[in-house]
Scaffold this motif. Structure first.
Motif, mmCIF file in Angstrom:
data_model
loop_
_atom_site.group_PDB
_atom_site.id
_atom_site.type_symbol
_atom_site.label_atom_id
_atom_site.label_comp_id
_atom_site.label_asym_id
_atom_site.label_seq_id
_atom_site.Cartn_x
_atom_site.Cartn_y
_atom_site.Cartn_z
ATOM 1 N N GLY A 43 0.918 -1.239 -0.171
ATOM 2 C CA GLY A 43 0.052 0.006 -0.018
ATOM 3 C C GLY A 43 0.846 1.125 0.010
ATOM 4 N N ASN A 179 -9.046 0.727 3.583
ATOM 5 C CA ASN A 179 -8.000 -0.501 3.184
ATOM 6 C C ASN A 179 -8.630 -1.590 3.905
ATOM 7 O OD1 ASN A 179 -5.873 -2.204 3.013
ATOM 8 N ND2 ASN A 179 -4.508 -1.191 3.996
ATOM 9 N N LEU A 236 -6.700 9.852 12.851
ATOM 10 C CA LEU A 236 -5.451 9.240 12.396
ATOM 11 C C LEU A 236 -5.303 9.676 11.190
ATOM 12 C CD1 LEU A 236 -3.825 5.764 12.920
ATOM 13 C CD2 LEU A 236 -3.750 7.029 11.039
HETATM 14 N N1 PLP Z 1 -3.801 3.083 8.232
HETATM 15 C C1 PLP Z 1 -4.263 2.513 7.230
HETATM 16 C C2 PLP Z 1 -5.637 2.030 6.821
HETATM 17 C C3 PLP Z 1 -3.257 1.933 6.335
HETATM 18 O O1 PLP Z 1 -3.236 1.194 5.328
HETATM 19 C C4 PLP Z 1 -1.980 2.637 6.597
HETATM 20 C C5 PLP Z 1 -0.639 2.053 5.707
HETATM 21 O O2 PLP Z 1 -0.660 1.153 5.169
HETATM 22 C C6 PLP Z 1 -1.581 3.298 7.862
HETATM 23 C C7 PLP Z 1 -2.665 3.544 8.508
HETATM 24 C C8 PLP Z 1 -0.256 3.689 8.051
HETATM 25 O O3 PLP Z 1 0.405 4.306 7.422
HETATM 26 P P1 PLP Z 1 1.828 5.382 7.950
HETATM 27 O O4 PLP Z 1 2.083 4.565 9.254
HETATM 28 O O5 PLP Z 1 2.849 4.692 6.772
HETATM 29 O O6 PLP Z 1 1.428 6.432 8.113
#
Ligand code: PLP
Length: 391
Positions: A43, A179, A236
């Motif tokens: 992702g 996701n 977040l």
């Molecule tokens: N939340 C979701 C749904 C995600 O798919 C991801 C990364 O794949 C994240 C949070 C965290 O991303 P990062 O730690 O790179 O900011």
């Protein structure tokens, strides 16, 4: 010397993982043997970080931003985030509500650790980002999956939500755009969730990391703007997806001040702070030109249309049009479960089994279309041939 399992704390047996990284390792191993693999498992945007953001980070390093920084983030970035969230979510947010972390992931880890323990319950989307359930189980709290239904365009059912929350519910996690499904929550779900949050007095973590990656005119509402929710919402968000900055590790949470203090204390115990030069690059990202984001989203939309049409063209495969994020989540149950490994070995196409995102993901595949149109077309041809061979 190898450490034997008897040396591990019991909680380690309850910690899960993120299979996309395992698939990446297996795909790289095949490549090392000379096989060509098309990577549709991870992702992360395949674009480079926009040049003005890189410049700001490099300039910060050259000018001495190589020291510890305040644990909750540098004031300029906390202010820029507060301004951005106030502008886009219809609420007034102050810098004191913002905690900056190395990526968005630590926000979920720290928040779940801060709120959940034995005897508590945490509701999370299934299929959903695998780290939610993993960390909840790690804390000893009960992880309660909330089914995400294809027949509801990958949203949850209101009756099911009502049946899963109670006085023991400490936290409900939502993720929109989602996701692995690409689904979007609408006012209908958010309104009822907000009502229940106030009634049962729980916190909602709204994972909005894909907020800028939506297709069409849909204006994604945030749960924080609903009555009674600002004092019980943790947003977040981060820079990884929107600004193609996965490797910089820069994310943040927006939350009530008492929760911000707890999350910051956990950060001090873990990573101390987030590097200053990445935070200065983050200020440039938020306050600089946004055209690179718009161009990236337009390109994702072109790829989405190609991959969804191509998948629906394969006999036995059906794929809903994802409304956001950069994942297709086709139903491939006609061919059985767990076929990602077969597609990797047979077709040299790396994807992730839907079951890696929860029991309700069984019979689906998560395909990240953060790859070139050429590669997507090649992957579709190869997947089609491999699946037809299965019968
Ligand atoms: N939340 C979701 C749904 C995600 O798919 C991801 C990364 O794949 C994240 C949070 C965290 O991303 P990062 O730690 O790179 O900011």
């Amino acid at each position: 010397m190898a450490i034997t399992p008897m040396h591990f704390a019991e909680r380690m047996s309850r910690l899960g993982t993120e299979s996309a990284f395992d698939v990446m390792v297996r795909a790289r191993a095949l490549e090392a043997q000379g096989r060509e693999v098309i990577h549709l498992q991870l992702g992360e945007p395949d674009f480079d970080t926009p040049a003005h953001i890189i410049e700001a980070g490099v300039e910060a390093l050259r000018s001495g931003e190589t020291h510890y920084t305040p644990p909750a983030g540098i004031p300029e970035l906390r202010q820029a985030i507060a301004d951005e969230v106030s502008r886009t979510r219809g609420v007034t947010v102050e810098p004191e509500h913002v905690v900056v972390t190395p990526g968005g992931k630590p926000i979920m880890f720290f928040l779940i650790l801060a709120l959940a323990g034995e005897g508590d319950e945490v509701v999370y989307p299934d299929p959903g980002f695998p780290i939610y359930g993993s960390v909840v189980n790690f804390t000893g709290a009960k992880a309660v999956p909330l089914p995400i239904r294809e027949e509801r365009d990958f949203r949850f059912d209101l009756d099911e939500l009502r049946s899963l929350v109670n006085e023991r519910t400490k936290l409900v996690i939502i993720n929109s755009p989602a996701n692995p499904t690409g689904g979007l929550l609408t006012d209908e779900e958010l309104r009822e969730l907000a009502r229940l949050a106030v009634e049962y007095d729980f916190v909602v973590m709204s994972d909005e990391i894909y907020r800028r990656i939506v297709y069409g005119d849909f204006d994604q509402p945030s749960i924080i703007s609903y009555p009674g929710m600002q004092e019980r919402t943790v947003i977040l968000d981060g820079f990884s997806k929107t600004y193609a900055m996965t490797g910089w590790r820069l994310g943040y949470g927006v939350m009530p001040q008492d929760i911000a203090a707890a999350v910051t204390r956990l950060a001090i115990n873990c990573n101390s702070c987030t590097p200053g030069f990445t935070q200065i690059a983050g200020v440039a990202a938020l306050t600089g030109p946004q055209e690179p984001v718009e161009q990236m989203v337009a390109e994702f939309q072109r790829r989405r249309d190609v991959i969804v049409a191509g998948l629906n063209d394969i006999p036995g495969v059906t794929c809903k049009l994802p409304l956001g994020a950069f994942y297709a989540f086709p139903n491939i149950s006609h061919y059985g479960d767990n076929i990602a490994d077969y597609l990797l070995q047979e077709a040299g196409v790396a994807t992730v089994d839907g079951s890696a995102f929860g029991d309700h993901g069984k019979g689906y595949l998560r395909i990240s279309y953060a790859n070139s149109l050429d590669n997507i077309e090649k992957a579709l041809d190869r997947m089609r041939a491999a699946l037809l061979k299965m019968g």
